[in-house]
Design a protein around this motif. Sequence first.
Motif, mmCIF file in Angstrom:
data_model
loop_
_atom_site.group_PDB
_atom_site.id
_atom_site.type_symbol
_atom_site.label_atom_id
_atom_site.label_comp_id
_atom_site.label_asym_id
_atom_site.label_seq_id
_atom_site.Cartn_x
_atom_site.Cartn_y
_atom_site.Cartn_z
ATOM 1 N N ASP A 1 0.846 -1.198 0.000
ATOM 2 C CA ASP A 1 0.000 0.000 0.000
ATOM 3 C C ASP A 1 0.880 1.247 0.000
ATOM 4 O O ASP A 1 0.753 2.135 -0.854
ATOM 5 C CB ASP A 1 -0.895 -0.039 1.249
ATOM 6 C CG ASP A 1 -1.922 1.079 1.292
ATOM 7 O OD1 ASP A 1 -2.280 1.606 0.216
ATOM 8 O OD2 ASP A 1 -2.386 1.420 2.394
ATOM 9 N N LYS B 1 -7.095 -4.778 3.982
ATOM 10 C CA LYS B 1 -6.791 -3.873 2.874
ATOM 11 C C LYS B 1 -5.365 -4.122 2.383
ATOM 12 O O LYS B 1 -5.109 -4.111 1.173
ATOM 13 C CB LYS B 1 -6.940 -2.441 3.385
ATOM 14 C CG LYS B 1 -6.982 -1.393 2.330
ATOM 15 C CD LYS B 1 -7.326 -0.071 2.988
ATOM 16 C CE LYS B 1 -7.457 1.071 2.052
ATOM 17 N NZ LYS B 1 -7.906 2.283 2.772
ATOM 18 N N LEU C 1 -5.452 -7.217 0.182
ATOM 19 C CA LEU C 1 -6.029 -6.906 -1.130
ATOM 20 C C LEU C 1 -5.026 -6.156 -2.003
ATOM 21 O O LEU C 1 -4.800 -6.507 -3.172
ATOM 22 C CB LEU C 1 -7.308 -6.068 -0.913
ATOM 23 C CG LEU C 1 -7.735 -5.044 -1.946
ATOM 24 C CD1 LEU C 1 -8.149 -5.725 -3.237
ATOM 25 C CD2 LEU C 1 -8.901 -4.218 -1.421
ATOM 26 N N ILE C 2 -4.386 -5.153 -1.445
ATOM 27 C CA ILE C 2 -3.458 -4.329 -2.225
ATOM 28 C C ILE C 2 -2.177 -5.116 -2.537
ATOM 29 O O ILE C 2 -1.603 -4.975 -3.613
ATOM 30 C CB ILE C 2 -3.181 -2.994 -1.498
ATOM 31 C CG1 ILE C 2 -4.470 -2.145 -1.521
ATOM 32 C CG2 ILE C 2 -2.023 -2.238 -2.141
ATOM 33 C CD1 ILE C 2 -4.390 -0.827 -0.781
ATOM 34 N N HIS D 1 -2.100 -8.241 -3.172
ATOM 35 C CA HIS D 1 -2.464 -9.102 -4.295
ATOM 36 C C HIS D 1 -2.425 -8.309 -5.600
ATOM 37 O O HIS D 1 -1.851 -8.731 -6.602
ATOM 38 C CB HIS D 1 -3.850 -9.707 -4.058
ATOM 39 C CG HIS D 1 -4.035 -11.062 -4.692
ATOM 40 N ND1 HIS D 1 -5.173 -11.804 -4.550
ATOM 41 C CD2 HIS D 1 -3.222 -11.809 -5.489
ATOM 42 C CE1 HIS D 1 -5.062 -12.948 -5.213
ATOM 43 N NE2 HIS D 1 -3.894 -12.971 -5.794
ATOM 44 N N GLN D 2 -3.019 -7.128 -5.581
ATOM 45 C CA GLN D 2 -3.040 -6.292 -6.787
ATOM 46 C C GLN D 2 -1.627 -5.917 -7.215
ATOM 47 O O GLN D 2 -1.278 -5.971 -8.401
ATOM 48 C CB GLN D 2 -3.876 -5.029 -6.535
ATOM 49 C CG GLN D 2 -5.359 -5.338 -6.343
ATOM 50 C CD GLN D 2 -6.225 -4.100 -6.252
ATOM 51 O OE1 GLN D 2 -5.753 -3.038 -5.840
ATOM 52 N NE2 GLN D 2 -7.492 -4.227 -6.604
ATOM 53 N N LYS E 1 0.132 -8.814 -8.833
ATOM 54 C CA LYS E 1 -0.394 -9.037 -10.185
ATOM 55 C C LYS E 1 0.186 -8.031 -11.174
ATOM 56 O O LYS E 1 0.489 -8.370 -12.322
ATOM 57 C CB LYS E 1 -1.919 -8.945 -10.170
ATOM 58 C CG LYS E 1 -2.602 -10.110 -9.466
ATOM 59 C CD LYS E 1 -4.091 -9.828 -9.206
ATOM 60 C CE LYS E 1 -4.773 -11.022 -8.540
ATOM 61 N NZ LYS E 1 -6.183 -10.729 -8.186
ATOM 62 N N THR F 1 -0.365 -15.981 -4.886
ATOM 63 C CA THR F 1 -1.744 -16.472 -4.774
ATOM 64 C C THR F 1 -2.379 -15.876 -3.518
ATOM 65 O O THR F 1 -1.677 -15.392 -2.611
ATOM 66 C CB THR F 1 -1.772 -18.004 -4.630
ATOM 67 O OG1 THR F 1 -1.076 -18.357 -3.420
ATOM 68 C CG2 THR F 1 -1.089 -18.671 -5.824
ATOM 69 N N PHE F 2 -3.698 -15.946 -3.466
ATOM 70 C CA PHE F 2 -4.378 -15.476 -2.258
ATOM 71 C C PHE F 2 -3.888 -16.260 -1.048
ATOM 72 O O PHE F 2 -3.668 -15.698 0.023
ATOM 73 C CB PHE F 2 -5.898 -15.612 -2.400
ATOM 74 C CG PHE F 2 -6.615 -15.184 -1.169
ATOM 75 C CD1 PHE F 2 -6.731 -13.834 -0.863
ATOM 76 C CD2 PHE F 2 -7.130 -16.118 -0.273
ATOM 77 C CE1 PHE F 2 -7.343 -13.423 0.312
ATOM 78 C CE2 PHE F 2 -7.752 -15.713 0.897
ATOM 79 C CZ PHE F 2 -7.866 -14.370 1.183
ATOM 80 N N GLU G 1 -11.630 -15.091 1.525
ATOM 81 C CA GLU G 1 -11.192 -14.262 0.398
ATOM 82 C C GLU G 1 -12.119 -13.048 0.241
ATOM 83 O O GLU G 1 -11.663 -11.915 0.086
ATOM 84 C CB GLU G 1 -11.201 -15.100 -0.888
ATOM 85 C CG GLU G 1 -10.681 -14.345 -2.104
ATOM 86 C CD GLU G 1 -10.719 -15.191 -3.380
ATOM 87 O OE1 GLU G 1 -11.138 -16.357 -3.318
ATOM 88 O OE2 GLU G 1 -10.343 -14.654 -4.438
ATOM 89 N N ARG G 2 -13.410 -13.293 0.310
ATOM 90 C CA ARG G 2 -14.394 -12.213 0.160
ATOM 91 C C ARG G 2 -14.207 -11.157 1.251
ATOM 92 O O ARG G 2 -14.251 -9.953 1.000
ATOM 93 C CB ARG G 2 -15.794 -12.826 0.245
ATOM 94 C CG ARG G 2 -16.904 -11.835 0.040
ATOM 95 C CD ARG G 2 -18.253 -12.520 0.155
ATOM 96 N NE ARG G 2 -18.529 -12.963 1.512
ATOM 97 C CZ ARG G 2 -19.745 -13.217 1.995
ATOM 98 N NH1 ARG G 2 -20.802 -13.078 1.200
ATOM 99 N NH2 ARG G 2 -19.913 -13.600 3.230
ATOM 100 N N TYR H 1 -11.239 -9.058 0.381
ATOM 101 C CA TYR H 1 -11.500 -8.177 -0.752
ATOM 102 C C TYR H 1 -12.532 -7.100 -0.441
ATOM 103 O O TYR H 1 -12.633 -6.109 -1.156
ATOM 104 C CB TYR H 1 -11.863 -8.995 -1.999
ATOM 105 C CG TYR H 1 -10.620 -9.291 -2.798
ATOM 106 C CD1 TYR H 1 -10.210 -8.429 -3.804
ATOM 107 C CD2 TYR H 1 -9.805 -10.368 -2.484
ATOM 108 C CE1 TYR H 1 -9.046 -8.653 -4.506
ATOM 109 C CE2 TYR H 1 -8.633 -10.600 -3.174
ATOM 110 C CZ TYR H 1 -8.258 -9.740 -4.192
ATOM 111 O OH TYR H 1 -7.091 -9.951 -4.875
ATOM 112 N N ASN H 2 -13.313 -7.303 0.597
ATOM 113 C CA ASN H 2 -14.232 -6.243 1.008
ATOM 114 C C ASN H 2 -13.619 -5.380 2.103
ATOM 115 O O ASN H 2 -14.035 -4.248 2.305
ATOM 116 C CB ASN H 2 -15.573 -6.827 1.433
ATOM 117 C CG ASN H 2 -16.406 -7.177 0.216
ATOM 118 O OD1 ASN H 2 -17.040 -6.316 -0.369
ATOM 119 N ND2 ASN H 2 -16.342 -8.429 -0.206
ATOM 120 N N ASP H 3 -12.694 -5.919 2.803
ATOM 121 C CA ASP H 3 -11.814 -5.233 3.755
ATOM 122 C C ASP H 3 -12.490 -4.275 4.728
ATOM 123 O O ASP H 3 -11.901 -3.266 5.114
ATOM 124 C CB ASP H 3 -10.646 -4.561 3.015
ATOM 125 C CG ASP H 3 -10.992 -3.250 2.295
ATOM 126 O OD1 ASP H 3 -12.174 -2.926 2.191
ATOM 127 O OD2 ASP H 3 -10.058 -2.565 1.866
#
Lengths: 434, 434
Positions: free
Chosen positions: B294, B332, B335-336, B338-339, B342, B356-357, B407-408, B411-413
């Motif tokens: 982040d 968060k 999620l970040i 992971h992004q 990628k 991977t997650f 995972e959800r 990703y919703n954090d």
Amino acid sequence: MNHLRDNTSFVLCGDIAFSESKNKIVTYRKGYLVCVDGICKGAFNELPEEYRSLPLYDYGTRLIIPGMTDLHVHAPQYTFRGIGMDCELLDWLKNYAFQEEFKYYDMQYASKAYSFFTYDLKRCFSTRAVIFATLHTEATIELMTQLEKTGLITYVGKVNMDRNSDNLQEADASASLKATRQWLESIDGKFKNTKPILTPRFIPSCSNDLMRGIGQLSKETGLRIQSHLSENPSEVEWVKELVPESTCYANAYEIFDTMGTPDCPTIMAHCVYSDEREMKILKNHGAYIAHCADSNMNLISGIAPIKKFLDAGINIGLGTDVAAGSSMNMLKTILITHQASKMYYRLVDNNVKPLTFEEIFYLATAGGGRYFGKVGTFKPGYDFDAVIMDDSIMHTMRDISVRERIERMCYNDADDIINEKFVKGKKVYSSIKA
Amino acid sequence: MNHLRDNTSFVLCGDIAFSESKNKIVTYRKGYLVCVDGICKGAFNELPEEYRSLPLYDYGTRLIIPGMTDLHVHAPQYTFRGIGMDCELLDWLKNYAFQEEFKYYDMQYASKAYSFFTYDLKRCFSTRAVIFATLHTEATIELMTQLEKTGLITYVGKVNMDRNSDNLQEADASASLKATRQWLESIDGKFKNTKPILTPRFIPSCSNDLMRGIGQLSKETGLRIQSHLSENPSEVEWVKELVPESTCYANAYEIFDTMGTPDCPTIMAHCVYSDEREMKILKNHGAYIAHCADSNMNLISGIAPIKKFLDAGINIGLGTDVAAGSSMNMLKTILITHQASKMYYRLVDNNVKPLTFEEIFYLATAGGGRYFGKVGTFKPGYDFDAVIMDDSIMHTMRDISVRERIERMCYNDADDIINEKFVKGKKVYSSIKA
């Protein structure tokens, strides 16, 4: 006093922020924001004499910003958001999106699932949205019926798809076009705030005949079009094979007469791989790019050079692209858009400067809002779309400015700070206990 | 039954998930999680006979996961998080971080500001954290005092800095080292859960004498060290000039004997620009990388090739790096991360596959947890650190698995789903009304 007749004429007092231009956020501490008949009359440090007879609602030090526009979101994907985040686009469509959308033939399923979507859309930062439904006519009408009740202003598209989509496709172009006409007839005159938009999914899902048919239908009805463009390298390659006569992906849409006109603009989601040639096409047609940074990172698509598009004068708004994006929270979209644009500068091309926070806030509000007309800022004459937030839970040691609070709010991206939402001067949501 | 003596022996029932290895998350639906004297005895589908006499707390379908470790966070920066997000590192330090940290000479200010930090740290997903304070001894002790009351287990460092930092620096190396010794004496034996860690800010802020002094102090006291490494291109260049005899940034730390040993590992935040040579140094010393995706995107630093580091067997955990990271919410950060990984694959080097997650969840829990010993998973013998969450507000249409809910949730954090937190079997936080 004509403007006292209804409850869409009033004054709000609070800490106000909005984009004056793409490079400037103007702010008012304990300012006045005037709404007459649903239209903004401007923001003021002192309330002008002529508005002093209007009812005044004092929100203290709460923040008041323009409602945001989510220019690209898939309603039927909402209930599986945040799952399957290790895939690229084409695998993700096959393994997640298409399988979920298939279920919307079942009206009981659709009705319940869409109720979750509309409930949360009503409570997020967006006052406007442009939405993909599924290919199912009945379920799409159900979604529109539910959306109409929210008071939000939206475009909704029954999706067209007649190839390459396993069991989620219509028999052929003529069946798809026929279903589309039936859908349009069924909703004719039925909704005030919920408008239809033609929605060929993307070239790989639509035969040439279907694409041409959509182009003709748009001309005939004046309806706008939304679709996807240049999202992922494999998809771009595939389109080249599917429409070998096209000079680029955008040109394929052009060939089928679906790129729109400045008066009837098409929305193209993504444009991650749009080069100078595609930029020219987008600009010439007055198309809107729905930039979906969250989705583009999640599906390993890449990063769109939005700063370049913006400097070239192309129309741009932001999209959450749920469920490839994991949330309808536009503040999260703003934060991730900023990060994506910084990484484009750092990792791809250091001639393309990062978007500024000002530019991104503009895109989330006025940039996307323009698609709906005079929407997304508090300049006089604009529709009065506003969100009121209480950010007092974020403690600070300084006397931070309204501008800093706006940035901090986006970077913390909590949506439970939303207190109230207005659309065209009508209060559509309030979490404040009376 | 010896283990019934105190309240750190019990059984929790709920939907359990934790990392068995970096590639596997194991889950239990309505499983049992056993804690005896603060130590995890394992997770079970059926409660073993020997634990049936322990008090059992049934959390229904709530999620139970290991507490997370925030391996890098700046406590004094917390109250300006989310502001100044258009700068790169060196400008941001000068214009934001240093100016804020300067204020911590004032104990009234420090005490209030740190109370905001500790209040929120107690309520986030982390049960462990490794923290930078400021250079001020008294304020650092105040922070430690407040942290001790939270029940969380942390390392806290009084920062050392004696050059290139405007008015935020100590007179010279000997003054800085003297203050550090005074700090250590003052807190000797005072805290159970709050440990000191030597904290030279980074090479640009610390003279050679100071760095060498810290290295000696670490050897003498057995105290660990934390610092920053290879975060930003301009910073890396600067270090080359400052320590011309070094072969790389990590080697500069090596020269001053501050890279630690496997038994006394140093934490190095960032490592965005660490090449094969630096990887070797990090690995040889058993150092931990605190990966702060982040922050690295916000300050336009770049993206660290974490997958490469992980495959090379280097120790890694995740850090929020507030306030260059905008939130202490580790979901968060996941999620970040992971992004970011990628985008490294897509934009920098397609030989380095995205994390991977599973791998990222592992880093956030067991990866960083290892720095604290047997921490971060629910295998037998590990400290019982757990977070209990209610994710029922996220409606879905499917019977989604526990793995998918994890995972959800990331990703919703949203952090308002946290119900309770346990550290070593002790309940340190609950939002559940009795």
